[in-house]
Design an enzyme around this catalytic site. Structure first.
Site, short mmCIF file in Angstrom:
data_model
loop_
_atom_site.label_atom_id
_atom_site.label_comp_id
_atom_site.label_asym_id
_atom_site.label_seq_id
_atom_site.Cartn_x
_atom_site.Cartn_y
_atom_site.Cartn_z
N GLU A 30 52.47 35.81 -25.49
CA GLU A 30 51.32 36.60 -25.03
C GLU A 30 51.79 37.60 -23.99
O GLU A 30 52.49 37.23 -23.05
CB GLU A 30 50.28 35.65 -24.43
CG GLU A 30 49.11 36.36 -23.81
CD GLU A 30 48.23 35.46 -22.93
OE1 GLU A 30 48.33 34.22 -23.00
OE2 GLU A 30 47.44 36.03 -22.15
N GLU A 83 44.92 17.32 -12.15
CA GLU A 83 44.24 18.30 -13.01
C GLU A 83 45.21 19.04 -13.94
O GLU A 83 44.83 19.46 -15.03
CB GLU A 83 43.44 19.31 -12.16
CG GLU A 83 44.23 20.30 -11.31
CD GLU A 83 44.67 19.77 -9.95
OE1 GLU A 83 44.77 18.55 -9.78
OE2 GLU A 83 44.96 20.62 -9.07
N GLY A 94 44.45 23.38 -1.40
CA GLY A 94 44.40 24.67 -0.73
C GLY A 94 45.45 24.78 0.35
O GLY A 94 46.24 23.86 0.58
N CYS A 128 45.34 16.77 -3.19
CA CYS A 128 46.33 17.45 -2.37
C CYS A 128 45.78 17.74 -0.98
O CYS A 128 45.58 16.81 -0.22
CB CYS A 128 46.86 18.70 -3.08
SG CYS A 128 48.53 19.13 -2.53
N HIS A 163 48.65 16.59 -8.21
CA HIS A 163 47.60 17.37 -8.89
C HIS A 163 47.35 16.81 -10.29
O HIS A 163 47.95 17.29 -11.26
CB HIS A 163 48.03 18.83 -9.01
CG HIS A 163 48.06 19.56 -7.71
ND1 HIS A 163 47.03 20.37 -7.28
CD2 HIS A 163 49.01 19.60 -6.74
CE1 HIS A 163 47.34 20.88 -6.10
NE2 HIS A 163 48.53 20.43 -5.74
N LEU A 197 39.89 39.61 -21.99
CA LEU A 197 39.29 39.33 -23.30
C LEU A 197 39.62 37.92 -23.77
O LEU A 197 39.01 37.42 -24.71
CB LEU A 197 39.79 40.34 -24.35
CG LEU A 197 39.29 41.76 -24.17
CD1 LEU A 197 39.86 42.65 -25.27
CD2 LEU A 197 37.76 41.82 -24.22
N ASP A 253 47.19 30.85 -17.50
CA ASP A 253 47.14 30.74 -18.96
C ASP A 253 48.01 29.60 -19.49
O ASP A 253 47.71 29.02 -20.53
CB ASP A 253 47.56 32.06 -19.62
CG ASP A 253 46.36 32.98 -19.81
OD1 ASP A 253 45.26 32.47 -20.08
OD2 ASP A 253 46.52 34.21 -19.69
N TYR A 281 42.85 34.62 -5.20
CA TYR A 281 41.89 35.68 -5.53
C TYR A 281 42.50 36.72 -6.46
O TYR A 281 41.79 37.47 -7.11
CB TYR A 281 41.39 36.36 -4.26
CG TYR A 281 40.39 35.53 -3.48
CD1 TYR A 281 39.27 34.98 -4.11
CD2 TYR A 281 40.56 35.28 -2.13
CE1 TYR A 281 38.36 34.21 -3.40
CE2 TYR A 281 39.66 34.51 -1.41
CZ TYR A 281 38.56 33.98 -2.06
OH TYR A 281 37.65 33.22 -1.37
N GLY A 319 42.89 18.11 -0.24
CA GLY A 319 41.69 17.27 -0.20
C GLY A 319 42.01 15.86 0.28
O GLY A 319 41.26 15.27 1.07
N1 GLN Z 1 48.67 23.00 2.12
C1 GLN Z 1 48.98 21.65 1.78
C2 GLN Z 1 50.48 21.40 1.70
O1 GLN Z 1 51.23 22.33 1.58
C3 GLN Z 1 48.30 21.24 0.50
C4 GLN Z 1 48.76 21.99 -0.69
C5 GLN Z 1 47.84 21.88 -1.87
O2 GLN Z 1 46.67 21.52 -1.73
N2 GLN Z 1 48.32 22.23 -3.05
O3 GLN Z 1 50.92 20.29 1.73
#
Ligand code: GLN
Length: 533
Positions: free
Chosen positions: A143, A512, A357, A384, A510, A17, A73, A56, A386
């Site tokens: 929360e 972001e 990832g 990262c 990161h 919600l 959050d 996921y 990427g």
């Molecule tokens: N898997 C990669 C690492 O461990 C990148 C990690 C990520 O993208 N947060 O360095």
């Protein structure tokens, strides 16, 4: 304020919600009245933290300055309030039990039987009051994850019951519920809310304020019903209607006087109105774009957009600065692997972002996306993993190092251009052991990075085990991929660029995680600007 006040936010009827958004919105309003606020999340699951969870399960794992791997959050809390959170702001059942069991093993309980009440509840209460006891906050908003009635959340609700009793008018409970609309009857229904409040009453907690999530405006009659059946005054029935953007919710809560009711319940004199001009300007720009771009987000978990929450929100913040609507084209990295027609897939995008990832799946698709961006002068931003993919792609296709890879993907690669960091090699446990949290970075002048940040010393958050292998660095530099950000102590490469490309930036950190409404992230702004060109 002399004493910290505690605001608890529980959820009823169904999950999803938006307790996090309501908590964050309330924090925005209190902050806009000049108060110091922090928000904490209590999560009922048994994992110590979400660091080991598959995205996921609960979406993105957020990372704080102090390197805590937390619920997403906390990202909303920071984006809305522009106040850093920390390890203390996310407490799971697992963490609570771990500390109680540790104490038991140390003998701290002096032979007594260790029980849910009082030992587990004491530990929960301690962790709630810990934030208040820092003296840094006028309000601690807590929360509670999950939905009232869940077996898992019982100890948390019991702790609220005790705290409410102990703190008296320094505590208030907000219950967020759902008022469904029955199309066939043409009516909003309050029964699920009544049941949910009854479930709370059974656990000894009477909510003070009810926030009703709804797709249609609440009629006076509905407000009266909720008031009557749930034992709360009518002005404490707050409507939270679907909004076109989450960033409008604070303004909706302002209209509904959620902050006023909270202050009244806590016996705090209301002396001023919230100052929200900048917030309103942001929402205006967001809702009235003068241009639109599309960015391809190439990732492994794209079916669940929450897995990239901070990235998509960072685009919203950066886009608003340019009054530009940033649309995301979600691209599953795996699907690029067999696909020969990248030109078609990327034909309608003005920029390509390759996402963070873990693991092998989809990696070759990500590398293909990088190659497409590099060869076709499409603005590229790698975060990262990427960035690591950008390095691998360059090694294979420009340096001619066939089979170059990250050791994470291929232990026997002939060219380990991305290798495990030295201090990671002896680590066996998976939880909380990556290079996590804020580290300083020195930015090279005359680079895209420098023109974005406009300073040579930055600090960004990390979450990785692998890193550009400096043994290959000179080869990269010679062929035109240069390091533009370095960690001053370890010399780890934190950012790379290809200066001959219109916009090709990869970062090991990161960005972001640090983008907020008040401080949209400079790198996202520079990428959006490049894509707008
Ligand atoms: N898997 C990669 C690492 O461990 C990148 C990690 C990520 O993208 N947060 O360095």
């Amino acid at each position: 304020m002399s004493e910290t006040r505690y605001i608890f936010v529980t959820g009823g009827v169904t999950s999803s919600l938006g307790k996090g958004i309501i908590s964050s919105s309330l924090a925005v309003l209190l902050k806009a009245r000049g108060y110091k606020v922090t928000i904490q999340k209590l999560d009922p699951y048994i994992n110590i933290d979400p660091g080991t969870l598959n995205p996921y399960e609960h979406g993105e794992c957020y990372v704080t300055e102090d390197g805590a791997e937390t619920d997403l959050d906390l990202g909303h809390y920071e984006r809305f309030t522009n106040v850093y959170t920390s390890q203390a702001n996310n407490v799971t059942t697992g963490r609570v039990y771990l500390s109680v069991i540790d104490k038991e093993r140390r003998g701290d309980y002096l032979g007594s039987t260790v029980q849910v009440i009082p030992h587990i509840t004491d530990e929960i209460k301690r962790r709630v009051e810990l934030l208040g006891n820092t003296g840094n906050y006028d309000f601690v908003i807590t929360e509670i994850g999950g939905t009232v009635g869940d077996i898992e959340s019982l100890p948390f609700i019991e702790s609220i019951r005790q705290l409410k009793w102990e703190l008296g008018n320094r505590a208030v409970v907000i219950h967020l519920t759902y008022i469904p609309y029955l199309a066939a009857a043409g009516e909003l229904k309050t029964k699920p809310t009544q049941h949910s409040v009854k479930a709370m009453l059974q656990q000894g907690v009477q909510p003070d304020i009810i926030v009703c999530r709804t797709e249609h405006p609440l009629t006076e009659n509905i407000r009266s019903k909720v008031s009557l059946f749930c034992n709360i005054s009518k002005d404490c029935v707050i409507e939270s209607i679907d909004a076109s953007t989450i960033y409008e919710v604070p303004l909706n809560m302002l209209k509904e006087k959620l902050d006023v009711q909270v202050l009244k319940k806590l016996n705090i004199e209301i002396t001023n109105e919230p100052e929200l001009n900048e917030w309103k300007t942001f929402v205006y720009k967001l809702k009235n774009p003068i241009q639109e771009i599309k960015i391809a987000l190439v990732g492994k978990y794209v079916e669940l957009h929450d897995a990239y929450k901070s990235i998509s929100e960072a685009f919203i913040h950066a886009g608003a600065t340019q009054q530009c609507k940033v649309k995301i084209k979600w691209i599953k990295a795996e699907n690029l692997e067999e696909n020969e027609n990248l030109r078609e897939i990327f034909s309608d995008v003005q920029g390509i972002l390759v996402a963070p990832g873990f693991g092998q799946r989809g990696i070759e698709g990500k590398i293909k996306a990088v190659q497409y961006a590099r060869e076709n002068n499409v603005p590229f931003f790698g975060i990262c993993l990427g960035m690591q993919c950008a390095v691998i792609e360059f090694a294979r296709n420009v340096l001619g190092l066939n089979g170059a890879n990250s050791v994470e993907m291929d232990n026997n690669t002939p060219y380990p251009v991305i290798d495990m960091m030295e201090e990671q090699k002896k680590i066996r446990n998976m939880g909380g052991t990556m290079r996590l949290g804020a580290y300083p970075c020195e930015v090279k002048p005359d680079t895209k990075l420098y023109s974005a940040y406009k300073t040579d010393k930055i600090s960004e958050r990390h979450r990785h085990r692998y890193e550009l292998n400096n043994e290959y660095l000179q080869q990269f530099i010679d062929k035109g991929m240069i390091p533009t950000g370095l960690n001053p102590e370890s010399n780890l490469v934190e950012a790379i660029e290809i200066p001959s490309h219109p916009y090709f930036v990869g970062v090991q950190f990161h960005p972001e995680y640090k983008s907020t409404v008040e401080n949209p992230h400079p790198l996202f702004i520079s990428f959006v600007k490049a894509a707008c060109k």
